[in-house]
Design an enzyme around this catalytic site. Structure first.
Site, PDB file in Angstrom:
ATOM      1  N   PHE A   2       0.801  -1.160   0.047  1.00 31.85           N
ATOM      2  CA  PHE A   2       0.106   0.022  -0.061  1.00 31.85           C
ATOM      3  C   PHE A   2       0.878   1.163   0.032  1.00 31.85           C
ATOM      4  CE2 PHE A   2      -1.885  -3.576   2.396  1.00 31.85           C
ATOM      5  CZ  PHE A   2      -3.266  -3.507   1.659  1.00 31.85           C
ATOM      6  N   SER A  40      -6.811  -7.769  -0.819  1.00 33.39           N
ATOM      7  CA  SER A  40      -6.220  -7.402   0.154  1.00 33.39           C
ATOM      8  C   SER A  40      -6.707  -5.768   0.438  1.00 33.39           C
ATOM      9  CB  SER A  40      -4.765  -7.293   0.304  1.00 33.39           C
ATOM     10  OG  SER A  40      -4.197  -8.484   0.223  1.00 33.39           O
ATOM     11  N   CYS A  47      -3.567  -4.890   6.776  1.00 35.75           N
ATOM     12  CA  CYS A  47      -4.120  -5.684   5.689  1.00 35.75           C
ATOM     13  C   CYS A  47      -4.821  -6.955   6.014  1.00 35.75           C
ATOM     14  CB  CYS A  47      -2.682  -6.043   5.096  1.00 35.75           C
ATOM     15  SG  CYS A  47      -3.041  -7.209   3.359  1.00 35.75           S
ATOM     16  N   THR A  49      -7.875  -9.668   4.343  1.00 32.70           N
ATOM     17  CA  THR A  49      -8.289 -10.464   3.232  1.00 32.70           C
ATOM     18  C   THR A  49      -9.832 -10.345   2.883  1.00 32.70           C
ATOM     19  OG1 THR A  49      -6.280 -11.852   3.511  1.00 32.70           O
ATOM     20  CG2 THR A  49      -8.262 -12.614   1.769  1.00 32.70           C
ATOM     21  N   ALA A  67      -7.857 -12.654  12.623  1.00 30.21           N
ATOM     22  CA  ALA A  67      -7.217 -13.884  13.376  1.00 30.21           C
ATOM     23  C   ALA A  67      -6.978 -13.223  14.829  1.00 30.21           C
ATOM     24  CB  ALA A  67      -5.970 -14.335  12.848  1.00 30.21           C
ATOM     25  N   HIS A 105       1.282  -4.635   7.696  1.00 32.66           N
ATOM     26  CA  HIS A 105       1.572  -5.443   8.664  1.00 32.66           C
ATOM     27  C   HIS A 105       2.049  -4.506   9.752  1.00 32.66           C
ATOM     28  CE1 HIS A 105       3.186  -8.283   5.355  1.00 32.66           C
ATOM     29  NE2 HIS A 105       1.842  -8.240   5.270  1.00 32.66           N
ATOM     30  N   THR A 150       4.542  12.231   7.618  1.00 30.16           N
ATOM     31  CA  THR A 150       5.839  12.784   7.750  1.00 30.16           C
ATOM     32  C   THR A 150       6.215  13.111   9.409  1.00 30.16           C
ATOM     33  OG1 THR A 150       6.118  13.631   5.481  1.00 30.16           O
ATOM     34  CG2 THR A 150       7.714  14.140   7.183  1.00 30.16           C
TER      35      THR A 150
END
Length: 200
Positions: A2, A40, A47, A49, A67, A105, A150
């Site tokens: 991404f 995704s 991220c 699914t 999960a 992640h 930033t």
């Protein structure tokens, strides 16, 4: 992969426990025909699914499974019906890289220490988990709830970011206040640079 450029804000409309999983239904304004099963989507930087997609009235509804690990180390475990989430579709070859490289992640959960509003902008001071603070550098990049930002200043485990009016209006960050938790992903290049330095 991404870029941290949010393209839609969705809303959690249902949550169903499934053993160690939690099935979430998220409503958004994406075109349902453009979302494939297995695609995704970054949901506030995480991220996830797509396992189901449908069109209901004027909204697209997609479903994802979170999960146990995701529920434990991100803010997803605190989401409820009505929670608004930043959304970004996965990067395609040839797309403009407008932010920075973001994997989706999430590294952990940071917390807003203070918010200062001025000239239609906001400055957030954010406290990162200690294990992540060494990857955050002045003028470097960081993703907060999936938004590429930033870093302005760094003070120990704390750092500041400046949010322009556009970011405040098209992401969930405009509604964030001191004390709120944010998903944080540190810059991938900073992580690799640190790893290479350790290997020497």
């Amino acid at each position: 992969m991404f870029t941290g450029i949010v393209t839609n804000v969705g809303e959690v409309i249902a949550m169903t426990p499934r053993g160690e999983l939690r099935r979430l239904r998220i409503a958004c304004s994406y075109d349902s025909d453009g979302i494939a099963l297995g695609a995704s989507i970054a949901c506030s930087g995480v991220c996830l699914t797509v396992v189901a997609v449908a069109r209901e009235d004027a909204r697209t509804i997609f479903e994802i499974d979170a999960a146990a690990e995701t529920l434990a180390v991100t803010t997803v475990g605190t989401w409820a019906c009505g929670t608004r989430v930043n959304l970004e579709r996965a990067l395609k070859i040839g797309d403009e890289l407008g932010g920075h490289i973001v994997t989706g992640h999430v590294d952990g959960v940071a917390r807003i220490i203070s918010r200062d509003d001025f000239d239609d902008m906001s400055r957030f001071w954010v406290e990162a988990p200690r294990a992540l603070s060494r990857f955050i550098a002045k003028k470097g990049s960081v993703a907060l709830d999936g938004v590429s930002l930033t870093v302005n200043d760094v003070d120990g485990d704390r750092f500041s970011v400046l949010l322009i009016p556009h970011t405040l209006s098209v992401t969930t960050l405009g509604a964030r206040r001191a004390g709120d938790a944010l998903n944080i992903e540190v810059d991938l290049m900073a992580r690799y640079a640190a790893r290479l330095s350790e290997a020497r």
